[in-house]
Design a protein around this motif. Structure first.
Motif, short mmCIF file in Angstrom:
data_model
loop_
_atom_site.label_atom_id
_atom_site.label_comp_id
_atom_site.label_asym_id
_atom_site.label_seq_id
_atom_site.Cartn_x
_atom_site.Cartn_y
_atom_site.Cartn_z
N VAL A 161 0.85 -1.20 0.00
CA VAL A 161 0.00 0.00 0.00
C VAL A 161 0.88 1.24 0.00
N GLU A 162 1.92 1.24 0.81
CA GLU A 162 2.84 2.38 0.85
C GLU A 162 3.41 2.66 -0.54
N ALA A 210 3.47 5.86 -5.62
CA ALA A 210 3.31 5.92 -7.08
C ALA A 210 2.22 6.92 -7.45
N LEU A 211 1.11 6.89 -6.72
CA LEU A 211 0.03 7.83 -7.00
C LEU A 211 0.45 9.26 -6.68
N LEU A 212 1.21 9.45 -5.61
CA LEU A 212 1.70 10.78 -5.26
C LEU A 212 2.58 11.34 -6.37
N VAL A 213 3.48 10.54 -6.88
CA VAL A 213 4.34 10.99 -7.98
C VAL A 213 3.49 11.28 -9.21
N GLY A 227 -5.61 17.13 -4.83
CA GLY A 227 -6.93 17.09 -5.45
C GLY A 227 -7.56 15.72 -5.61
N GLU A 228 -6.92 14.69 -5.10
CA GLU A 228 -7.46 13.33 -5.23
C GLU A 228 -8.47 13.10 -4.11
N LEU A 248 -8.54 0.08 -5.56
CA LEU A 248 -8.89 1.48 -5.76
C LEU A 248 -7.69 2.25 -6.33
N LEU A 249 -6.53 2.07 -5.72
CA LEU A 249 -5.35 2.81 -6.15
C LEU A 249 -4.88 2.40 -7.54
#
Length: 112
Positions: free
Chosen positions: A17-18, A23-26, A60-61, A107-108
């Motif tokens: 998850v981390e 990855a989503l943050l980048v 904004g997510e 979800l991610l």
């Protein structure tokens, strides 16, 4: 799962998850600002799922309310140091975290 592997399974699940959060943050950070993310990739901040999640929200997510409950389930038990604990976690802990991790990862995955 074998009883002696619950800690390892929980550790790896939380770590997955981390990695997906990072990855989503980048992905949600403009390339000109990615150097600003270095603190999220080392030290305690880099392993803090709540801080990573908040940084993504700040970009904004939005997440469904059920996601908060799933993260609470994980944060209740998971830490980067769980692999060093001498106390063995129980099957019920592993099962609840695995369910939460699976939902969060699905979800991610759709957002990365």
């Amino acid at each position: 799962m074998k009883a002696k592997r619950y800690n390892a399974a929980i550790y790896l699940a939380g770590y997955a998850v981390e990695c997906m959060l990072k990855a989503l943050l980048v992905n949600r950070t403009p390339s000109s600002k990615t150097r600003d993310l270095s603190d999220y990739f080392r030290g305690n901040l880099g392993h803090n799922l709540e801080q990573l999640l908040q940084a993504i929200r700040d970009r904004g997510e939005n997440f469904p309310k059920t996601t908060a409950r799933q993260f609470q389930t994980i944060n209740k038990i998971w830490s980067v140091n769980i692999r060093y604990q001498h106390v063995q976690l129980k099957n019920k802990d592993a099962e609840s975290i695995m369910r939460a991790v699976l939902e969060i990862m699905l979800l991610l995955k759709g957002r990365i």
